[in-house]
Design an enzyme around this catalytic site. Structure first.
Site, PDB file in Angstrom:
ATOM      1  N   THR A  93      56.859  48.543   0.435  1.00 45.71           N
ATOM      2  CA  THR A  93      56.241  47.288  -0.006  1.00 45.71           C
ATOM      3  C   THR A  93      56.868  46.923  -1.349  1.00 45.71           C
ATOM      4  OG1 THR A  93      54.504  48.384  -1.232  1.00 45.71           O
ATOM      5  CG2 THR A  93      54.029  47.859   1.068  1.00 45.71           C
ATOM      6  N   GLU A 143      53.516  46.287   6.206  1.00 47.35           N
ATOM      7  CA  GLU A 143      52.824  47.200   7.112  1.00 47.35           C
ATOM      8  C   GLU A 143      52.713  46.643   8.530  1.00 47.35           C
ATOM      9  OE1 GLU A 143      52.011  46.193   4.177  1.00 47.35           O
ATOM     10  OE2 GLU A 143      51.051  47.744   2.955  1.00 47.35           O
ATOM     11  N   LYS A 173      35.139  37.683  -8.994  1.00 47.18           N
ATOM     12  CA  LYS A 173      33.723  37.782  -8.674  1.00 47.18           C
ATOM     13  C   LYS A 173      32.923  37.254  -9.852  1.00 47.18           C
ATOM     14  CE  LYS A 173      31.417  40.396  -5.272  1.00 47.18           C
ATOM     15  NZ  LYS A 173      31.129  41.658  -4.636  1.00 47.18           N
ATOM     16  N   TRP A 188      32.076  35.391  -4.731  1.00 48.70           N
ATOM     17  CA  TRP A 188      33.525  35.262  -4.730  1.00 48.70           C
ATOM     18  C   TRP A 188      33.980  33.836  -4.983  1.00 48.70           C
ATOM     19  CZ3 TRP A 188      34.301  38.533   0.289  1.00 48.70           C
ATOM     20  CH2 TRP A 188      34.474  39.872  -0.065  1.00 48.70           C
TER      21      TRP A 188
END
Ligand code: ADP
Length: 539
Positions: A184, A329, A434, A439
């Site tokens: 990654t 992934e 948050k 959120w």
């Protein structure tokens, strides 16, 4: 009751099938490599013939099955030769990101224990900086470096010339043999590696040819702006070989003007890259100097694509943007925002601005913090989890085992899925804001702010707040000649989001810091903010 076993043949799914098909059916299709002084061309047949020589040469150097052969290369013909030769001979191709910091590069080379590195001459300086920390048995250099930095290396062309025939015959391999290792880009931490198998690459390469995804086919010529070290250039090298699509490799010539003139000259039908690349191409192309009409689609992925960018391409250049979602992934294809039939006008833009529609072959579920699986109603927000034959089941050396559970990959992406499989990512888990326990979607705020005419780019990060724990800080890169008008920007947001979402903290940046694969670098922005380097305006 009589039961029958299946009467079908059991054929291993290996990269050799792709190579054979390319050779036998599309041998005259071409690879174009952009150079400083023109364009080089080769047919698929020539590339595969050279790949056979490369495989023989690598075996002569002692490369054995399963060993890693790394590439530190731009998108070019020789990189494709390594894609063909290395996995098909049974070794593992490790595509190194040439924009990694030297420390990270040394880390991934050592972690993968690379036996050979094939590098472009232009990046030899990078190898020189880490030479005493890595121990490949051989370094092979393509092209003539300006400086050899005292390094010992083999010349790529001389190495191929040591092999006087191309009758290398690719071995039989099990379909689960490791084929390509990819790490990654480390946007959210140290790079973590995954290893694609022959089987996963085979299936993924077919999936990108389907009509509901990218619909790659022989009538295409694909411009690979996305690097071949960024999740296998999203599957294009094998996909293109397999279906006979020409491939255009732009090497390091990636600025908007350069890409526009490459498109005008070589007339690709599709081009693939991260949104920041398409922002730059739009800037260059709206001067009207270039003819981009050969493009049927611009594929954008790797980060959220703002609706304004999609609209600007449609209205100013008559071009279609196709958003996709994927990860290292996931090989990477998971979802492509192909609008449902009948969606037109603004409705079409709304669908194109969603993260994507799930492609055949991948399963998704939405899971909340308590581990409950939520409905696909387009409203229930949770972490997105994936499962399927080209989705990783673990990282190299079993790192970060918590990212996998019950046979599912936890993506770290937070969002919703609707009843027709359209996914909307609102945040990465590590970027979530948050505020007062609720959120706020940084992605949605960014997209809206980038819709304001004075704004070129916007990134929203969480900053600590005494009363609300966290509040959004919006960092903008303004268009030339524009000033920051916070009240106007807040008014622009007001009709679209709850009032408590609207940031009261703002700042301007001369330019957006980008990660090694061209995404907005929020980790760097958080660091700069944490160290007091950013001057914040608050209202
Ligand atoms: P890194 O994790 O190092 O950034 P990847 O290229 O594997 O490297 O990044 C995958 C991540 O990129 C996804 O988990 C997701 O957060 C983000 N991403 C990719 N495509 C999109 C998209 N269309 N919209 C929003 N986020 C996206």
């Amino acid at each position: 009751m009589t039961s029958f076993p299946s009467t079908m043949q059991v054929a291993p799914l290996t990269v050799r099938d792709i190579v054979h098909h390319a050779e036998r059916v599309y041998s005259d299709r071409r690879i174009f490599t952009v150079e400083a002084d023109g364009v080089r061309e080769a047919t698929f047949a020539e590339v595969i013939s050279r790949a056979r020589r490369l495989a023989t040469a690598l075996e002569n150097l002692g490369v054995t099955r399963g060993e890693r052969v790394a590439t530190l290369m731009w998108n070019n013909q020789e990189h494709l030769e390594a894609y063909v030769a290395v996995p098909t001979m049974g070794a593992v191709l490790h595509t190194l990101n040439l924009r990694l910091f030297p420390d990270q590069l040394a880390y991934v080379i050592n972690d993968a224990d690379d036996a050979v590195i094939i590098a472009d001459a232009s990046v030899l300086g990078l190898i020189a900086r880490i030479r005493d920390r890595i121990s490949p048995r051989h370094l092979i250099v393509r092209g003539t470096p300006e400086d050899s930095y005292g390094l010992e290396f083999l010349d790529y062309e001389e190495l191929l010339a040591t092999v006087d025939n191309d009758d290398y015959s690719w071995p039989d391999l099990d379909e689960n043999t490791p084929a390509i290792a990819c790490y990654t880009s480390g946007t959210t931490g140290d790079p973590k590696g995954v290893v694609y198998s022959h089987r996963s690459l085979w299936l993924h390469s077919l999936a990108i040819q389907t009509q509901n995804s990218i619909a790659l086919g022989e009538s295409d010529r694909a411009l690979l702006v996305v690097p071949m070290f960024h999740v296998n250039a999203w599957g294009m090298p094998y996909g293109g070989l397999w279906c006979g699509a020409d491939l255009v490799m732009p090497q390091m010539f990636l600025k908007g003007e350069h890409l526009a003139s490459t498109i005008q000259q070589l007339r690709p039908t599709l081009a693939l890259g991260v949104p920041t690349i398409w922002m730059d191409l739009l800037r260059a192309a709206t001067t009207g100097e270039y003819d981009l009409s050969s493009l049927r689609v611009l594929v954008a992925g790797g980060a959220a694509v703002p609706a304004t960018l999609i609209r600007a391409y449609r209205d100013q250049l008559g071009l279609t943007v196709l958003q996709g979602w994927g990860m290292t992934e996931t090989s990477p294809l998971v979802a492509v925002a192909v609008p449902p039939i009948g969606a037109e006008g603004e409705d079409e833009i709304t669908y194109r601005a969603k993260t994507g529609r799930l492609v055949a072959g991948v399963e998704i579920r939405v899971v909340n913090e308590e581990g409950e699986v939520l409905p696909h109603d387009g409203k229930s927000v949770g972490e997105l989890e994936l499962r399927g034959p080209w989705i990783a089941a673990s990282y190299i050396k079993g790192r970060e085992p918590d990212s996998f559970h019950d046979g599912w990959l936890r993506t770290g992406d937070i969002g919703t899925v609707d009843a027709r499989g359209f996914i909307v990512i609102s945040d990465r888990r590590k970027d979530v804001i948050k505020s007062g326990g609720e959120w706020i979607s940084s992605v949605e705020l960014e997209n809206l702010v980038m819709g304001h005419p004075s704004v070129h780019q916007a990134a929203v990060i969480a900053v600590p707040h005494e009363r609300w724990q966290e509040r959004p800080l919006c960092l903008v890169v303004l268009r030339e000649g524009e000033d920051l008008d916070v009240e106007d920007l807040r008014r622009h947001l007001a009709p679209h989001v709850a009032s408590w979402w609207i940031p009261e903290f703002w700042a301007t940046l001369p330019e957006m810091p980008l990660t090694s694969v061209g995404k907005f670098d929020k980790r760097e922005l958080r660091r700069r903010h944490g160290e007091g380097e950013i001057e914040v305006v608050s209202v």
